[in-house]
Design an enzyme around this catalytic site. Structure first.
Site, PDB file in Angstrom:
ATOM      1  N   ASP A  31       0.870  -1.173   0.000  1.00 25.90           N
ATOM      2  CA  ASP A  31       0.000   0.000   0.000  1.00 25.90           C
ATOM      3  C   ASP A  31       0.904   1.220   0.000  1.00 25.90           C
ATOM      4  O   ASP A  31       1.954   1.225   0.659  1.00 25.90           O
ATOM      5  CB  ASP A  31      -0.895  -0.004   1.246  1.00 25.90           C
ATOM      6  CG  ASP A  31      -2.144   0.852   1.070  1.00 25.90           C
ATOM      7  OD1 ASP A  31      -1.992   2.079   0.864  1.00 25.90           O
ATOM      8  OD2 ASP A  31      -3.251   0.305   1.163  1.00 25.90           O
ATOM      9  N   VAL A  52       1.503   0.525  -6.596  1.00 25.21           N
ATOM     10  CA  VAL A  52       1.293  -0.653  -7.423  1.00 25.21           C
ATOM     11  C   VAL A  52       1.973  -0.480  -8.778  1.00 25.21           C
ATOM     12  O   VAL A  52       2.416  -1.462  -9.386  1.00 25.21           O
ATOM     13  CB  VAL A  52      -0.212  -0.945  -7.582  1.00 25.21           C
ATOM     14  CG1 VAL A  52      -0.451  -2.122  -8.519  1.00 25.21           C
ATOM     15  CG2 VAL A  52      -0.832  -1.230  -6.221  1.00 25.21           C
ATOM     16  N   PHE A  71      -6.718  -4.849  -4.377  1.00 28.30           N
ATOM     17  CA  PHE A  71      -7.690  -3.873  -3.872  1.00 28.30           C
ATOM     18  C   PHE A  71      -7.266  -2.433  -4.105  1.00 28.30           C
ATOM     19  O   PHE A  71      -8.087  -1.528  -3.964  1.00 28.30           O
ATOM     20  CB  PHE A  71      -7.897  -4.067  -2.361  1.00 28.30           C
ATOM     21  CG  PHE A  71      -8.336  -5.436  -1.966  1.00 28.30           C
ATOM     22  CD1 PHE A  71      -9.668  -5.795  -2.051  1.00 28.30           C
ATOM     23  CD2 PHE A  71      -7.427  -6.381  -1.522  1.00 28.30           C
ATOM     24  CE1 PHE A  71     -10.086  -7.067  -1.694  1.00 28.30           C
ATOM     25  CE2 PHE A  71      -7.829  -7.655  -1.158  1.00 28.30           C
ATOM     26  CZ  PHE A  71      -9.152  -7.998  -1.248  1.00 28.30           C
ATOM     27  N   THR A 115     -16.341  -3.326  -9.345  1.00 33.93           N
ATOM     28  CA  THR A 115     -17.375  -2.448  -8.803  1.00 33.93           C
ATOM     29  C   THR A 115     -18.658  -2.512  -9.604  1.00 33.93           C
ATOM     30  O   THR A 115     -18.638  -2.745 -10.826  1.00 33.93           O
ATOM     31  CB  THR A 115     -16.875  -0.992  -8.784  1.00 33.93           C
ATOM     32  OG1 THR A 115     -17.946  -0.114  -8.396  1.00 33.93           O
ATOM     33  CG2 THR A 115     -16.391  -0.548 -10.152  1.00 33.93           C
ATOM     34  N   TYR A 139     -14.634   6.537 -12.675  1.00 29.22           N
ATOM     35  CA  TYR A 139     -14.290   5.419 -11.800  1.00 29.22           C
ATOM     36  C   TYR A 139     -14.748   4.097 -12.404  1.00 29.22           C
ATOM     37  O   TYR A 139     -13.970   3.136 -12.518  1.00 29.22           O
ATOM     38  CB  TYR A 139     -14.926   5.646 -10.427  1.00 29.22           C
ATOM     39  CG  TYR A 139     -14.904   4.446  -9.513  1.00 29.22           C
ATOM     40  CD1 TYR A 139     -13.698   3.872  -9.116  1.00 29.22           C
ATOM     41  CD2 TYR A 139     -16.086   3.889  -9.045  1.00 29.22           C
ATOM     42  CE1 TYR A 139     -13.679   2.764  -8.272  1.00 29.22           C
ATOM     43  CE2 TYR A 139     -16.083   2.792  -8.202  1.00 29.22           C
ATOM     44  CZ  TYR A 139     -14.876   2.236  -7.818  1.00 29.22           C
ATOM     45  OH  TYR A 139     -14.865   1.141  -6.981  1.00 29.22           O
ATOM     46  N   PHE A 167     -21.130  -3.863  -4.516  1.00 23.81           N
ATOM     47  CA  PHE A 167     -22.113  -2.806  -4.416  1.00 23.81           C
ATOM     48  C   PHE A 167     -21.681  -1.946  -3.212  1.00 23.81           C
ATOM     49  O   PHE A 167     -20.472  -1.734  -3.036  1.00 23.81           O
ATOM     50  CB  PHE A 167     -23.516  -3.413  -4.389  1.00 23.81           C
ATOM     51  CG  PHE A 167     -23.918  -3.867  -5.778  1.00 23.81           C
ATOM     52  CD1 PHE A 167     -24.895  -3.196  -6.480  1.00 23.81           C
ATOM     53  CD2 PHE A 167     -23.255  -4.910  -6.412  1.00 23.81           C
ATOM     54  CE1 PHE A 167     -25.230  -3.563  -7.777  1.00 23.81           C
ATOM     55  CE2 PHE A 167     -23.578  -5.284  -7.709  1.00 23.81           C
ATOM     56  CZ  PHE A 167     -24.565  -4.608  -8.393  1.00 23.81           C
ATOM     57  N   HIS A 190     -18.262   8.310   1.686  1.00 23.49           N
ATOM     58  CA  HIS A 190     -19.358   7.351   1.805  1.00 23.49           C
ATOM     59  C   HIS A 190     -20.427   7.818   2.783  1.00 23.49           C
ATOM     60  O   HIS A 190     -20.131   8.437   3.811  1.00 23.49           O
ATOM     61  CB  HIS A 190     -18.814   5.991   2.229  1.00 23.49           C
ATOM     62  CG  HIS A 190     -18.035   5.308   1.157  1.00 23.49           C
ATOM     63  ND1 HIS A 190     -17.343   4.141   1.354  1.00 23.49           N
ATOM     64  CD2 HIS A 190     -17.835   5.636  -0.151  1.00 23.49           C
ATOM     65  CE1 HIS A 190     -16.763   3.775   0.225  1.00 23.49           C
ATOM     66  NE2 HIS A 190     -17.046   4.666  -0.699  1.00 23.49           N
ATOM     67  N   LEU A 191     -21.677   7.483   2.452  1.00 18.27           N
ATOM     68  CA  LEU A 191     -22.819   8.012   3.179  1.00 18.27           C
ATOM     69  C   LEU A 191     -22.802   7.650   4.663  1.00 18.27           C
ATOM     70  O   LEU A 191     -22.969   8.526   5.518  1.00 18.27           O
ATOM     71  CB  LEU A 191     -24.109   7.517   2.523  1.00 18.27           C
ATOM     72  CG  LEU A 191     -25.447   8.058   3.060  1.00 18.27           C
ATOM     73  CD1 LEU A 191     -26.495   7.992   1.957  1.00 18.27           C
ATOM     74  CD2 LEU A 191     -25.949   7.296   4.265  1.00 18.27           C
ATOM     75  N   PHE A 209     -26.719  14.410  -1.372  1.00 22.89           N
ATOM     76  CA  PHE A 209     -26.475  14.851  -2.738  1.00 22.89           C
ATOM     77  C   PHE A 209     -27.641  14.457  -3.638  1.00 22.89           C
ATOM     78  O   PHE A 209     -27.690  13.373  -4.196  1.00 22.89           O
ATOM     79  CB  PHE A 209     -25.167  14.249  -3.258  1.00 22.89           C
ATOM     80  CG  PHE A 209     -23.951  14.793  -2.561  1.00 22.89           C
ATOM     81  CD1 PHE A 209     -23.455  16.047  -2.873  1.00 22.89           C
ATOM     82  CD2 PHE A 209     -23.324  14.047  -1.567  1.00 22.89           C
ATOM     83  CE1 PHE A 209     -22.340  16.552  -2.221  1.00 22.89           C
ATOM     84  CE2 PHE A 209     -22.216  14.547  -0.914  1.00 22.89           C
ATOM     85  CZ  PHE A 209     -21.724  15.802  -1.235  1.00 22.89           C
TER      86      PHE A 209
END
Length: 324
Positions: A31, A52, A71, A115, A139, A167, A190-191, A209
């Site tokens: 990473d 990477v 990932f 995704t 994306y 998802f 993220h929500l 949003f």
């Protein structure tokens, strides 16, 4: 097996690494820490700080790796519309470098973090793996490009791979030793973690949003999957790879929750009232996405154990209250 995990400091990568270690695999995490720190890399995994794009420095023929779980990459769909160059570099160019390094090193097994964004605005629901792919954000474009590249490598080099199309991943993973792995994105987009920040008073209000989508309550509808369920699918996928084959599996619960429904679940779990402000739609956000994971159930033996949005929120809330 000796396994290379790219992006192993992130939410999903760290959780899968923990499960791989628990299953007695040897794990090396790579990473660059550009969007995370190293706090969630599990004890027991070796760690190399590296992009990477430069993976060939350690992925060499005598390194002894049996497989790669990939990932690493950028995940913010809204950001991808404003900075496509970042996403093409970190998602696609880096993945091509990884594929070439794997071929040179003789490593023939790959599990790829794909995704649901590859599908775009669905013509019909639930989405299945054969649904048309037509991303509406950069994306999704970058991830679909990698999926297509993987298919060509499996045809040309007797390479085996499985792409798992996520998802909305949420919740937190209980490691069983008093620690949890949760969302620590920087920046956070993220929500659920953003709304939990509002519930804790860390921000003045939560920004929703768009409230004018063609859905029942005007907010986006998404399929939320618990991180523990998602991570478990990667271990099943690792055992199901066959040379010369690239299989794709959706990972979701098959249930759509609107953003407003998730906010109400957060209010119920936390007992907190917080202000919700309406912001303009983000470019590249489809109105509704939810999955059929019947293929993963049939071929991998995978079934979500924590499909309830309240369970997902409760685990996220437990993690989110910990000191940062």
């Amino acid at each position: 097996m000796k396994l290379l995990v790219t992006g192993g400091a992130g939410f999903v990568g760290a959780t899968v690494t923990r499960m791989l270690l628990d299953a007695c695999h040897e794990v090396v995490v790579v990473d660059d820490l550009s969007r995370n720190d190293d706090r969630q890399i599990p004890d027991g995994a070796a760690f190399v700080r590296l992009r990477v794009q430069d993976i060939a420095e350690i992925l060499v023929p005598d390194a002894g790796f049996d497989a790669v779980l990939h990932f690493a990459g950028l995940i913010a769909a809204g950001e991808s519309m404003h900075h496509p160059e970042w996403h093409w570099d970190n998602n696609t160019r880096a993945s091509l470098a990884l594929l070439d390094a794997m071929r040179t090193a003789g490593v023939g097994k790959l599990v790829f973090s794909s995704t649901a964004a590859v599908y775009g605005e669905p013509a019909e629901l639930p989405l299945v793996e054969t649904s048309p792919t037509n991303p509406v954000n950069t994306y999704g474009d970058t991830k679909l490009a990698v999926d297509r590249a993987i298919t060509t490598y499996t045809r040309a080099f007797e390479f085996g791979a499985i792409s798992l199309r996520y998802f909305n991943v949420a919740g937190a993973h209980d490691c069983g030793d008093g620690t949890m792995i949760g969302e620590r994105h920087d920046p956070e987009t993220h929500l659920i973690p953003l709304a939990l920040d509002a519930a804790l008073g860390r921000v003045d209000k939560f920004a929703l949003f768009g409230d004018d989508y063609p859905t029942a309550d005007g907010s986006c509808v998404r399929d939320y999957i618990h991180i523990t369920d998602l991570a478990r699918a990667h271990l099943l996928a690792l055992e199901a790879i066959h040379p010369g084959e690239h299989k794709v599996y959706n990972l979701g619960n098959g249930i759509g929750f609107s953003n407003l429904q998730v906010i109400e679940a957060i209010r119920e779990v936390t007992g907190a009232e917080f202000e919700v402000g309406i912001a303009p739609r983000r470019p590249g956000d489809p109105a509704t996405l939810y999955a059929s994971s019947e293929r993963a159930h049939r071929e991998l033996g995978w079934t979500p154990e924590y499909p309830d949005i309240l369970d997902i929120v409760r685990d996220a809330w437990q993690f989110h209250q910990q000191p940062r």
